[in-house]
Scaffold this active site. Structure first.
Site, short mmCIF file in Angstrom:
data_model
loop_
_atom_site.label_atom_id
_atom_site.label_comp_id
_atom_site.label_asym_id
_atom_site.label_seq_id
_atom_site.Cartn_x
_atom_site.Cartn_y
_atom_site.Cartn_z
N SER A 217 0.84 -1.21 0.00
CA SER A 217 0.00 0.00 0.00
C SER A 217 0.87 1.24 0.00
CB SER A 217 -0.92 -0.01 1.22
OG SER A 217 -0.17 0.11 2.40
N ARG A 221 0.22 3.52 -3.27
CA ARG A 221 -0.45 4.81 -3.06
C ARG A 221 0.26 5.90 -3.85
NH1 ARG A 221 -0.13 4.81 1.85
NH2 ARG A 221 -2.20 4.04 2.35
N ASN A 225 -1.27 7.51 -7.43
CA ASN A 225 -1.54 8.94 -7.53
C ASN A 225 -0.75 9.59 -8.66
OD1 ASN A 225 -3.30 10.42 -5.43
ND2 ASN A 225 -2.37 8.76 -4.28
#
Lengths: 287, 156
Positions: A217, A221, A225
């Protein structure tokens, strides 16, 4: 988009999302891949030259600037550049002191490096998407992804690095037994030895998933993005070169998205840094 | 999304950058910051101390001024009192002196008067004798009637 007339939109997008890859070719020689198929054939031993170059360049720039400032650092009246560097260092120091309760000298420099490096890699996103690829295309280099943090290799490289440090310090601080019990004695607890043994695989599975989820994660992440942001820049740039109205509105959109992205790149760098500090704190704290 | 050897290289460079940052960056800058922090804190403390000293000095000065004022007014009132006393004294002195002068003058006047009376007395005797002589138209022995004449003169 310099070559709008000759390529389709999907080709343009795919081209922009392909790394400049160096690796073993099908015939046994090593070289730069010229197509997506060639890249797929290269397998694991391929290397993304563009990601490597831009990430190392930005990281080296950070190290060069900060170590130069560190060498000249004075406790008297600081120069503007030193004030800038001190502002960042102070900001990181505040964050580390508020979320990291252990005692480890590596955490603060680790957080500083991650924050600055990720920020600068993300910052490459604000350079117009076609500028550097177009210049390099003129020089004969056909693939170029200038934002290293849109390459999962880069984000996973950092998050796995943090993960290994986390495991290392978990074992160092809590001892191998302590770390193992942390993985096997929670969340189901019992004083009964039979139940304890029964719970062991369930706990290990649950905690193991939680443990593995951290680096995944952590890196996805940032990657997600930045990849999405880059994709929107590419989609906006598709508008250029068609009609005048589309070009103008594309320019406006690009500006708006870039302004918004200033927030995103800073926030992502900050989140990556804070999570690193939090993970390191977890490694140092006893439950 | 191709995961390949780039990942391993990134990890290597990640470690290098972190190591470099720890070795050559963090300590120097944080030391400078902390040192300056101490300097600033010391400076602020010194400034506060100075300010407090100034306030104290001001208070002392005000106290001194008040003391001086009260002293001055005391001196002034004393001087005024002394002045009135002086005036009173000189007035008394002057009065005494005047009285003395008046008394002396009166005494002198008395003396002069007595003197004049004396001489008048003597002259009156002669005059009376002379007058009597003329009235009697004859020689009167002055010495034979001297007692009578003196008695007459004493009545004046």
């Amino acid at each position: 988009m310099a070559t709008a007339g000759t390529v389709t939109s999907s080709e343009y997008i795919r081209h922009h999302l392909t790394n400049l890859t160096f690796g073993p070719k099908a015939d046994g020689s090593w070289g730069i891949a010229h197509s997506a198929e060639e890249i797929a054939e290269m397998g694991f031993w391929a290397m993304h030259l563009d990601s490597m170059f831009w990430s190392i360049a930005t990281g080296a720039l950070f190290i060069w600037f900060f170590s130069r400032m560190a060498k000249k650092a004075t406790s008297g009246v600081p120069s503007t550049a030193q004030g800038f560097v001190e502002m960042i260092v102070g900001f990181i120091d505040d964050n580390v002191q508020s979320s990291f309760n252990g005692k480890n000298d590596i955490v603060a420099p680790l957080a500083l490096t991650i924050f600055c490096w990720v920020f600068m890699m993300n910052f490459m996103d604000l350079i117009p998407v076609d500028l550097i690829p177009w210049i390099l295309d003129k020089m004969g280099i056909h693939y170029q992804k200038v934002v290293p943090s849109t390459d999962p290799n880069v984000t996973f490289g950092m998050s796995i690095g943090v993960f290994l440090l986390m495991i290392y310090y978990s074992i160092k601080v809590k001892g191998p037994g302590g770390f193992a019990s942390e993985l096997t004695m929670h969340p189901f607890e019992s004083n009964n030895i039979v139940l304890k043994i029964l719970f062991l695989p369930i706990n290990l599975f649950l905690e193991g998933v939680g443990l593995i989820a951290k680096p995944v994660s952590h890196s996805l992440r940032l990657f997600g993005n930045m990849y999405a942001g880059e994709m929107i820049f590419i989609l906006i740039s598709l508008m250029f070169g068609s009609s005048i109205i589309l070009s103008i509105s594309g320019g406006a959109l690009q500006f708006v998205w870039a302004v918004f992205h200033i927030l995103v790149i800073t926030l992502q760098a900050f989140i990556f840094m804070v999570l690193t500090v939090v993970y390191m704190d977890m490694a140092h704290s006893h439950h | 999304m191709n995961i390949n050897v780039t990942l391993l290289w990134q990890m290597v460079f990640f470690v290098i950058f972190v190591w470099f940052s720890k070795k050559f960056v963090w300590g120097f800058i944080i030391d400078a910051i902390n040192e300056r922090k101490t300097t600033i804190a010391d400076g602020l403390a010194a400034a506060e101390k100075g300010q407090r000293a100034e306030e104290e000095g001001l208070k002392t000065a005000e106290q001194h001024i008040a003391d001086a004022k009260s002293q001055a007014s005391e001196i002034i009132s004393k001087a005024e009192k002394h002045g009135t006393e002086l005036v009173e004294e000189s007035r008394t002195k002057a009065r005494t002196e005047g009285e003395r002068i008046v008394a002396a003058a009166q005494e002198e006047i008395q003396t002069e008067l007595n003197k004049a009376r004396e001489s008048l007395r003597a002259q009156v005797g002669e005059l009376a004798v002379d007058g009597a002589r003329q009235i009697l138209r004859r020689e009167v022995d002055a010495s034979a009637h001297a007692d009578l004449l003196n008695q007459l003169a004493a009545k004046l």
